[in-house]
Design an enzyme around this catalytic site. Sequence first.
Site, PDB file in Angstrom:
ATOM      1  N   ASP A 224      -8.092   1.246  22.469  1.00  0.00           N
ATOM      2  CA  ASP A 224      -7.626   2.520  23.025  1.00  0.00           C
ATOM      3  C   ASP A 224      -8.774   3.229  23.766  1.00  0.00           C
ATOM      4  O   ASP A 224      -8.582   3.740  24.876  1.00  0.00           O
ATOM      5  CB  ASP A 224      -7.082   3.398  21.885  1.00  0.00           C
ATOM      6  CG  ASP A 224      -6.648   4.758  22.381  1.00  0.00           C
ATOM      7  OD1 ASP A 224      -5.577   4.846  23.006  1.00  0.00           O
ATOM      8  OD2 ASP A 224      -7.390   5.735  22.170  1.00  0.00           O
ATOM      9  N   LYS A 228      -9.254   3.954  27.903  1.00  0.00           N
ATOM     10  CA  LYS A 228      -9.584   5.264  28.490  1.00  0.00           C
ATOM     11  C   LYS A 228     -10.820   5.171  29.387  1.00  0.00           C
ATOM     12  O   LYS A 228     -10.854   5.754  30.475  1.00  0.00           O
ATOM     13  CB  LYS A 228      -9.802   6.289  27.369  1.00  0.00           C
ATOM     14  CG  LYS A 228      -8.510   6.630  26.646  1.00  0.00           C
ATOM     15  CD  LYS A 228      -8.772   7.389  25.368  1.00  0.00           C
ATOM     16  CE  LYS A 228      -7.469   7.787  24.697  1.00  0.00           C
ATOM     17  NZ  LYS A 228      -7.628   8.158  23.285  1.00  0.00           N
TER      18      LYS A 228
HETATM   19  N1  LIG Z   1      -4.364   7.125  19.628  1.00  0.00           N
HETATM   20  C1  LIG Z   1      -4.992   7.929  20.625  1.00  0.00           C
HETATM   21  C2  LIG Z   1      -4.005   8.948  21.119  1.00  0.00           C
HETATM   22  C3  LIG Z   1      -4.466   9.581  22.355  1.00  0.00           C
HETATM   23  O1  LIG Z   1      -4.749   8.940  23.363  1.00  0.00           O
HETATM   24  C4  LIG Z   1      -6.188   8.651  20.042  1.00  0.00           C
HETATM   25  O2  LIG Z   1      -6.286   8.664  18.826  1.00  0.00           O
HETATM   26  O3  LIG Z   1      -7.009   9.168  20.806  1.00  0.00           O
END
Ligand SMILES: N[C@@H](CC=O)C(=O)O
Length: 370
Positions: A224, A228
């Site tokens: 994740d 980003k």
């Molecule tokens: N799972 C992600 C949700 C937001 O993008 C996080 O914990 O940052």
Amino acid sequence: MSASPIYLGVVGVGGVGTAFLSQLARLPNAPKLVLLARSSQTLLAPTPAYSPAIPAADWATAAAGPSLTKTGALPAEEIASYLASAPGRAILVDNTSDINLARQYPTFLKKGISIVTPNKKGFSDDLSLWKDIFASAAEGKALVYHESTVGAGLPVLSTLKDLVATGDEVTRIEGVFSGTLSFLFNTFAPASGSSDAKWSAVVAQAKELGYTEPDPRDDLNGMDVARKLTILARLAGLEVSSPDSFPIESLIPSELASLPSSADGIAEFMKRLPDFDAQMASIKDTAEKEGKVVRYVGSIDVAAKNVKVGLQTFEKDSAIAGLKGSDNIISFYTKRYGANPLIVQGAGAGGDVTAMGVSADLIKVVQRLQ
Ligand SMILES: N[C@@H](CC=O)C(=O)O
Ligand SMILES: NC(=O)C1=CN([C@@H]2O[C@H](COP(=O)(O)OP(=O)(O)OC[C@H]3O[C@@H](n4cnc5c(N)ncnc54)[C@H](OP(=O)(O)O)[C@@H]3O)[C@@H](O)[C@H]2O)C=CC1
Ligand code: NA
């Protein structure tokens, strides 16, 4: 003269989707909700009038709306055709984390349907999809807004875009980019005071609070955060080929790494995670012995074209160590700002704050389409 109506399709009514619907119900000049879908059901305003509109508020209220067409899951192409045939401009809000829907954004955009989404997958997959999305938007004269893909509702992407558009030179972006990992470390290894919390119990709490991805392993394996950083790096001008083109430190015990990503696989992972609490406790203790705390961070060195994602130790009085709750902190180092970075900080996960970013993007798209 009154503005011509704009038609809205919304896919996904989970934590973010439900909060978004309740914000939509309160928006002045909201577009007409004509399609609302979850994984196995779709509600449609009947054609050819695209009326009556679906009542917003929540799934149950919407599903109880009179005279709606109800069907099972529709392929993305059918959703695109339905929205493209509406008697006005249309917008798709994708509140899922579905890569297959994201891969169809070019289909929507070429038909002139604008996209608003917190779904990172489309913008952090192969670079070819990123390029296709923006070329298709130009071709269909459609708009793409995805503020909540980084830092939830925090103004991260809009800030970076403004820096770039006004000719500043972004040299480095660094910080804490995961609401889940921020919450986990702030709770498990706080900078002030102490905590007896077990790692697995705090993971379960983050899931319960709606901070995690639908599959919490996407947070714990660093993917994740990598997604980003891929999005930020691309907006800063780096051609990052994919989120696995740089090293990512995973916090998933190797014994649990191969469990399937099905609902059963997630349940099995959560059940067995307590067996590995000692691994994270040892990482915490090692930092503690140096008088420090451990945190999960990321950085982009734009000039060196270097992206890093992983654990790092911090002095207890540092800004990163002192974060609270699910807070993100993102520092932009630029030529104009010099040695003191422009910093964005605040809650980086949760239904309401993520939906705020989606709703604010929707307002911008509506304003630009009118
Ligand atoms: N799972 C992600 C949700 C937001 O993008 C996080 O914990 O940052
Ligand atoms: N939670 C957060 O703090 C943040 C989340 N995001 C992003 O927001 C998105 C949504 O997250 P969240 O609400 O937490 O996830 P949830 O798992 O709570 O909800 C996902 C929703 O999407 C629906 N869905 C999944 N696949 C499909 C599909 N193919 N067609 C139609 N509907 C589908 C699910 O349907 P059903 O209801 O039938 O299961 C569910 O309603 C993700 O992309 C996430 O990365 C971004 C920033 C922060
Ligand atoms: Na954001």
